[in-house]
Design a protein around this motif. Structure first.
Motif, mmCIF file in Angstrom:
data_model
loop_
_atom_site.group_PDB
_atom_site.id
_atom_site.type_symbol
_atom_site.label_atom_id
_atom_site.label_comp_id
_atom_site.label_asym_id
_atom_site.label_seq_id
_atom_site.Cartn_x
_atom_site.Cartn_y
_atom_site.Cartn_z
ATOM 1 N N ILE A 127 0.841 -1.186 0.000
ATOM 2 C CA ILE A 127 0.000 0.000 0.000
ATOM 3 C C ILE A 127 0.883 1.246 0.000
ATOM 4 N N ARG A 128 0.698 2.109 -1.006
ATOM 5 C CA ARG A 128 1.477 3.346 -1.053
ATOM 6 C C ARG A 128 0.924 4.324 -0.028
ATOM 7 N N VAL A 129 1.803 4.849 0.814
ATOM 8 C CA VAL A 129 1.354 5.715 1.905
ATOM 9 C C VAL A 129 1.981 7.103 1.898
ATOM 10 N N GLY A 130 3.123 7.287 1.275
ATOM 11 C CA GLY A 130 3.766 8.597 1.290
ATOM 12 C C GLY A 130 5.272 8.456 1.253
ATOM 13 N N ALA A 131 5.954 9.568 1.533
ATOM 14 C CA ALA A 131 7.408 9.602 1.414
ATOM 15 C C ALA A 131 8.093 9.074 2.671
ATOM 16 N N THR A 132 8.946 8.089 2.480
ATOM 17 C CA THR A 132 9.795 7.530 3.530
ATOM 18 C C THR A 132 9.014 6.988 4.732
ATOM 19 N N PRO A 133 8.208 5.959 4.539
ATOM 20 C CA PRO A 133 7.576 5.299 5.690
ATOM 21 C C PRO A 133 8.648 4.817 6.670
ATOM 22 N N TRP A 134 8.391 5.038 7.968
ATOM 23 C CA TRP A 134 9.452 4.738 8.942
ATOM 24 C C TRP A 134 8.997 3.778 10.036
ATOM 25 N N ARG A 135 7.988 4.162 10.804
ATOM 26 C CA ARG A 135 7.497 3.310 11.871
ATOM 27 C C ARG A 135 6.088 2.825 11.556
ATOM 28 N N VAL A 136 5.750 1.633 12.040
ATOM 29 C CA VAL A 136 4.430 1.067 11.808
ATOM 30 C C VAL A 136 3.948 0.427 13.115
ATOM 31 N N ALA A 137 2.642 0.538 13.372
ATOM 32 C CA ALA A 137 2.062 -0.021 14.599
ATOM 33 C C ALA A 137 0.634 -0.459 14.312
ATOM 34 N N VAL A 138 0.143 -1.420 15.102
ATOM 35 C CA VAL A 138 -1.213 -1.940 14.972
ATOM 36 C C VAL A 138 -1.958 -1.654 16.274
ATOM 37 N N ASP A 139 -3.233 -1.250 16.171
ATOM 38 C CA ASP A 139 -3.998 -1.019 17.400
ATOM 39 C C ASP A 139 -4.323 -2.347 18.089
ATOM 40 N N GLU A 140 -4.781 -2.245 19.343
ATOM 41 C CA GLU A 140 -5.009 -3.442 20.149
ATOM 42 C C GLU A 140 -6.077 -4.361 19.557
ATOM 43 N N GLU A 141 -7.055 -3.775 18.866
ATOM 44 C CA GLU A 141 -8.127 -4.575 18.277
ATOM 45 C C GLU A 141 -7.700 -5.253 16.978
ATOM 46 N N GLY A 142 -6.594 -4.815 16.409
ATOM 47 C CA GLY A 142 -6.137 -5.377 15.138
ATOM 48 C C GLY A 142 -6.914 -4.889 13.939
ATOM 49 N N SER A 143 -7.599 -3.766 14.080
ATOM 50 C CA SER A 143 -8.415 -3.266 12.977
ATOM 51 C C SER A 143 -7.721 -2.195 12.156
ATOM 52 N N ARG A 144 -6.750 -1.498 12.755
ATOM 53 C CA ARG A 144 -6.089 -0.394 12.060
ATOM 54 C C ARG A 144 -4.578 -0.509 12.172
#
Length: 226
Positions: A127-144
């Motif tokens: 999924i293209r998200v923008g310039a220089t993706p760096w950190r990624v995290a998932v919410d506790e419910e696993g929905s986002r």
């Protein structure tokens, strides 16, 4: 030059990515394993060139390391490689879904977040998200899924299944720290020296704390029960 740090679900072990003197060939290739009580290195695993981001599956059985040459999966009992995805070399941030079946990887060189099936160790979508993706995290419910893009100073929310963009927010210069807890995405900005609180549902910035000149935050954690 340790970068990524994760703690086992039982709190007994700590894993540290030793990135080395640079982020390309020539840096360290190892992850240090520490006894959390003794604060002592008990093992060292060779994982790949310049490991950066680390993430554990919820059961603690598998460690994912984003390296310059691949995304590597390691059995935490033996230290042996159980998967290797060369297509995700030079990635930075990595996070595991609460179900333990999926991972999300920030590809800073391609401007995308890769959705990875951990059973097959294959990319299912990018999924293209923008310039220089760096950190990624998932919410506790696993929905986002949330990702910071250091090149355009934003944090973006994606649907964890479809990858559909749900919203984004401007948070300050070069966001390089991220965690999600209790409905809030906490984003640290390396150049601005701030910590932004972003509503995870609406993606509205609810407040920003100034940490100080040259603080350059790279990680953020939330205390249990805070």
């Amino acid at each position: 030059m340790p970068h990524g740090v994760v703690v086992s679900p039982d709190g007994k072990r700590v894993f540290v990515a030793n990135t080395g003197g640079d982020t390309g060939p020539g840096g360290s290739r190892t992850v240090s394993v520490l006894d959390a009580d003794a604060i002592k290195v008990t093992d060292t695993w060779d994982v790949g060139i310049s490991p950066h981001g680390l993430a554990l599956t919820p059961d603690g059985a598998t460690l994912l390391a984003s390296c310059y040459d691949a995304l590597v999966a390691v059995d935490t009992r033996s230290g042996k490689h159980v998967g290797r995805l060369r297509a995700l070399g030079r990635a930075v941030g990595v996070a595991v879904h609460p179900d333990g079946k999926r991972a999300y990887v920030a590809n800073s060189w391609s401007g995308t977040v890769a959705f990875v099936n951990l059973r097959s160790m294959q990319v299912t979508s990018s999924i293209r998200v923008g310039a220089t993706p760096w950190r990624v995290a998932v919410d506790e419910e696993g929905s986002r899924v949330f990702v910071t893009t250091a090149g355009d100073d934003r944090v973006t929310a994606l649907d964890a299944k479809s990858g559909r963009k749900l919203g984004s927010a401007s948070v300050g210069r070069i966001p390089t720290a991220l965690t999600v807890a209790d409905g809030t995405a906490w984003v640290g900005t390396n150049s601005s020296g701030t910590l932004a609180a972003v509503n995870a549902a609406t993606m509205a910035v609810e407040g920003t704390a100034v940490l100080g000149f040259s603080t350059m935050p790279t990680e953020v954690v939330v205390a249990p029960g805070a």
